[in-house]
Design an enzyme around this catalytic site. Sequence first.
Site, PDB file in Angstrom:
ATOM      1  N   TYR A  94       0.794  -1.228   0.000  1.00 38.65           N
ATOM      2  CA  TYR A  94       0.000   0.000   0.000  1.00 38.65           C
ATOM      3  C   TYR A  94       0.830   1.283   0.000  1.00 38.65           C
ATOM      4  O   TYR A  94       0.484   2.239  -0.715  1.00 38.65           O
ATOM      5  CB  TYR A  94      -1.001  -0.024   1.163  1.00 38.65           C
ATOM      6  CG  TYR A  94      -2.205  -0.882   0.840  1.00 38.65           C
ATOM      7  CD1 TYR A  94      -3.300  -0.360   0.162  1.00 38.65           C
ATOM      8  CD2 TYR A  94      -2.231  -2.228   1.178  1.00 38.65           C
ATOM      9  CE1 TYR A  94      -4.394  -1.151  -0.153  1.00 38.65           C
ATOM     10  CE2 TYR A  94      -3.318  -3.036   0.870  1.00 38.65           C
ATOM     11  CZ  TYR A  94      -4.397  -2.488   0.205  1.00 38.65           C
ATOM     12  OH  TYR A  94      -5.477  -3.279  -0.123  1.00 38.65           O
ATOM     13  N   GLU A 136      -8.701  -7.065   4.571  1.00 39.93           N
ATOM     14  CA  GLU A 136      -7.954  -8.165   3.950  1.00 39.93           C
ATOM     15  C   GLU A 136      -7.306  -9.061   4.995  1.00 39.93           C
ATOM     16  O   GLU A 136      -7.259 -10.293   4.833  1.00 39.93           O
ATOM     17  CB  GLU A 136      -6.925  -7.591   2.972  1.00 39.93           C
ATOM     18  CG  GLU A 136      -7.576  -7.047   1.709  1.00 39.93           C
ATOM     19  CD  GLU A 136      -6.755  -5.991   0.987  1.00 39.93           C
ATOM     20  OE1 GLU A 136      -5.533  -5.863   1.286  1.00 39.93           O
ATOM     21  OE2 GLU A 136      -7.321  -5.272   0.136  1.00 39.93           O
TER      22      GLU A 136
END
Length: 397
Positions: A94, A136
Site C-alpha cells: 500500500y 484483507e
Amino acid sequence: MSLSQKSISIIKATVPVLQVHGVTITTTFYRNMFKANPQLLNIFNHSNQREGKQQNALANTVLQAAIHIDKLNELNLAPIVHKHVALGVLPEHYPIVGTNLLGAIKEVLQDAATDEILGAWGEAYGVIAQAFIDAEAALYKVTEEQIGGWRDTREFIVDKKVEESSNIISFYFKPADGKPIATYIPGQYITIKVPLTLENGEQRTHIRHYSLSDTPSEQYYRISVKKEDALKESDPNGVVSNHLHANVKVGDKVLLSPPAGDYVVNQSSTNPILLVSGGVGITPLLSMAKATLVKQPEREVTFVHSSKNKQYQPFADELSQLEKSNKVKVSTVHSETDGQITKDKLATFINPSQIKDTKVFICGPVSFMSAINKQLIELGYPKENISYEIFGPLTNV
C-alpha cells in the site's frame, strides 16, 4: 473510516479534474510504479494492463471515491478485498501504491496539484488503505483457518481434463498433499498462478481468476476455461488460457489460491433465482444451479443460457440433467439460429408473478450483461436484486 472536513471539501473540488484527467493519471501511475517496482508485475493481469482495462477501472474507482468521499463508511469494499486476497496483496504494497499515485497526480496536473490538494489526497489514501488492510487481514485469517484452508498458494495436481465445447475445457484439480480442501460458496472463483517465460527470456507470473463451475466437493475443484484468441504468441491476451489448453496435462502441478469472491447465492434465502448467462459466463451460474438443486431442492430456479451455436454450447449434458430434475427450468438460446436474447424473448422464460422477489444473477460479456440488465429492469426486476460478475477489472454494467 473518518477524514477531516477540510480534506473532504478539497477532494470533492477535484472531481471535475478527475473526470478529465483520471485515466491519464492512472496510466502514469501504473507506468511509474512498474518501472520502480517490477516485482509487482507478478501481481497484475498483463492483458488488462495492455488493453487499458485496469487503468480505466482504477480511474473510475478514484473518481467514485472522490464523489463519495464524505460517505466512505458506505463503500462496499468486499469485491476488491476478495480480489486482493486472491492475488496476494499485502500491507507493504500500500505505501508503494500511495507514493506512486500521488506522484502521478503531481506529474499530470503539475502546478495545479498544490501541496494542499496532495495533502488531502494523501490523508484520504491513508484512511482508505487502512480500511483495505484491515478487511484483507480478516479475510486472510478466515481463509487460512477454515477446514482445508490455506494462505497464498498451494500445489494441486490436474486430475482430469474434459472438453465441454469447441473452445472450453474443464480442469479438475486435486491437492498434491492429499489433505482436505476448503469448501466454497457457489459463484466464487479460484486463482491460478502460471509462471511463463517471455520472448526475451524473462519469467513472469501470470495470474487469472476462474469461476468454480461445479457443486462444491471435498475432493476437487473444477474450473472451465475458454480458449481466448491471441493476436500473437507475445500478446498477453489469451496467453494463460492458450497455455492451459495446449500445455497443461493430466498429472501436472499448478499453484492455486483459496476460493474467493462475493458474487454468491444466499443459501439461507428461499427467494426464486433467475440465472442468465452468455458463453463462458455460464461457469459460476452452473455451480449455483447445481448446488441449489442439492441443498435447496424446493427453491425455484430458472436458468437461461445463450451461446453461438451447438458447437459452442458448454455443459449440454449437465444442463439436460438439471432440466430432467424438474426442479430447474432451463432455456438455451443459440444466437446464430435463434437470434439474441431480447426483452420479449426473456419474458417468455420467466414467471411474471415472481419478478419482485426474484434474485437475479447475470454473467457473460460486458455488452451481453448490459443488454440483459436493461431488459430485466424494463420487465420490472428491482435493480437491487440484480447481481453480475465481471471477468476482469470491476466495470459498471
